[in-house]
Design a protein around this motif. Structure first.
Motif, PDB file in Angstrom:
ATOM      1  N   ASP A   4      31.479  25.702  36.127  1.00  0.00           N
ATOM      2  CA  ASP A   4      32.110  26.402  37.241  1.00  0.00           C
ATOM      3  C   ASP A   4      32.697  27.705  36.698  1.00  0.00           C
ATOM      4  O   ASP A   4      33.656  27.677  35.925  1.00  0.00           O
ATOM      5  N   ARG A   6      34.413  31.386  37.491  1.00  0.00           N
ATOM      6  CA  ARG A   6      35.200  32.052  38.530  1.00  0.00           C
ATOM      7  C   ARG A   6      35.784  33.350  37.979  1.00  0.00           C
ATOM      8  O   ARG A   6      36.313  33.376  36.881  1.00  0.00           O
ATOM      9  N   SER A   8      38.635  36.108  38.676  1.00  0.00           N
ATOM     10  CA  SER A   8      39.896  36.184  39.407  1.00  0.00           C
ATOM     11  C   SER A   8      40.557  37.550  39.214  1.00  0.00           C
ATOM     12  O   SER A   8      40.758  37.981  38.087  1.00  0.00           O
ATOM     13  N   ASP A  16      47.466  33.157  31.718  1.00  0.00           N
ATOM     14  CA  ASP A  16      46.175  33.102  31.027  1.00  0.00           C
ATOM     15  C   ASP A  16      45.817  34.466  30.452  1.00  0.00           C
ATOM     16  O   ASP A  16      45.305  34.566  29.333  1.00  0.00           O
ATOM     17  N   TYR A  55      37.151  32.617  34.341  1.00  0.00           N
ATOM     18  CA  TYR A  55      37.385  31.217  34.000  1.00  0.00           C
ATOM     19  C   TYR A  55      36.059  30.472  33.961  1.00  0.00           C
ATOM     20  O   TYR A  55      35.197  30.703  34.804  1.00  0.00           O
ATOM     21  N   ASP A  57      35.168  26.494  34.066  1.00  0.00           N
ATOM     22  CA  ASP A  57      35.775  25.174  34.276  1.00  0.00           C
ATOM     23  C   ASP A  57      37.297  25.236  34.150  1.00  0.00           C
ATOM     24  O   ASP A  57      37.915  24.433  33.445  1.00  0.00           O
ATOM     25  N   ASN A  58      37.882  26.236  34.790  1.00  0.00           N
ATOM     26  CA  ASN A  58      39.336  26.451  34.838  1.00  0.00           C
ATOM     27  C   ASN A  58      39.971  26.838  33.506  1.00  0.00           C
ATOM     28  O   ASN A  58      41.189  26.826  33.380  1.00  0.00           O
ATOM     29  N   LYS A  59      39.153  27.200  32.505  1.00  0.00           N
ATOM     30  CA  LYS A  59      39.687  27.706  31.239  1.00  0.00           C
ATOM     31  C   LYS A  59      39.439  29.210  31.194  1.00  0.00           C
ATOM     32  O   LYS A  59      38.296  29.672  31.350  1.00  0.00           O
TER      33      LYS A  59
END
Length: 152
Positions: A4, A6, A8, A16, A55, A57-59
């Motif tokens: 995933d 993303r 942002s 982050d 990101y 996988d949200n990292k």
């Protein structure tokens, strides 16, 4: 398994982004220990509403931002991709998103500064349409700096 991914738009207060910039600074000082005091003042993290973080996988794995250079020009700053995420085009994605944001805000040009050993970055910037120009302030006279410019 598909990751995933993303992109942002955020601000310099994003934790982050702050973490990625700390890793960037550490890597720069390791690569250029002799230049730390010449450039330290140019790497202060100012409050900035024009930040992009990618990101997986949200990292958080990549970042960049820009600041207003003058009425019609942005300056790209703090471009960085974690080593394990390199080679996937994330730096180009960050740059494209920053340029798009700059155009949305009414800017026509983008400039940036990088260091001469950053050959991968220089090649990526040239691939994205940037051309080497004479060093602009505050990099005038700093022989290790490479300044670039592009119409956006």
């Amino acid at each position: 398994m598909k990751n995933d991914i993303r992109i942002s738009r955020t601000t310099s207060e994003n934790t982050d982004f702050i973490s990625l910039v700390a890793v960037l600074d550490e890597s720069l000082w390791e690569r250029y220990p002799e230049l730390k005091w010449d450039y330290w003042g140019n790497n202060i993290l100012e409050i900035n509403p024009n930040v992009v973080v990618i990101y997986i996988d949200n990292k958080a794995v990549a970042c960049g931002c820009f600041k207003k250079k003058n009425e019609n020009t942005i300056e790209i700053k703090r471009m960085f991709v974690l080593p394990e995420a390199r080679g996937k085009g994330f730096s180009q994605n960050i740059l494209r998103e920053l340029e798009l944001l700059g155009v949305e805000l009414g800017f026509s040009f983008s400039v940036l500064e990088t260091l001469y050993k950053q050959t991968e970055a220089i090649g990526m910037y040239e691939k994205c349409g940037y051309a080497i120009v004479d060093n602009y302030e505050p990099y005038v006279g700093l022989k290790n700096s490479i300044c670039m410019r592009k119409q956006i």
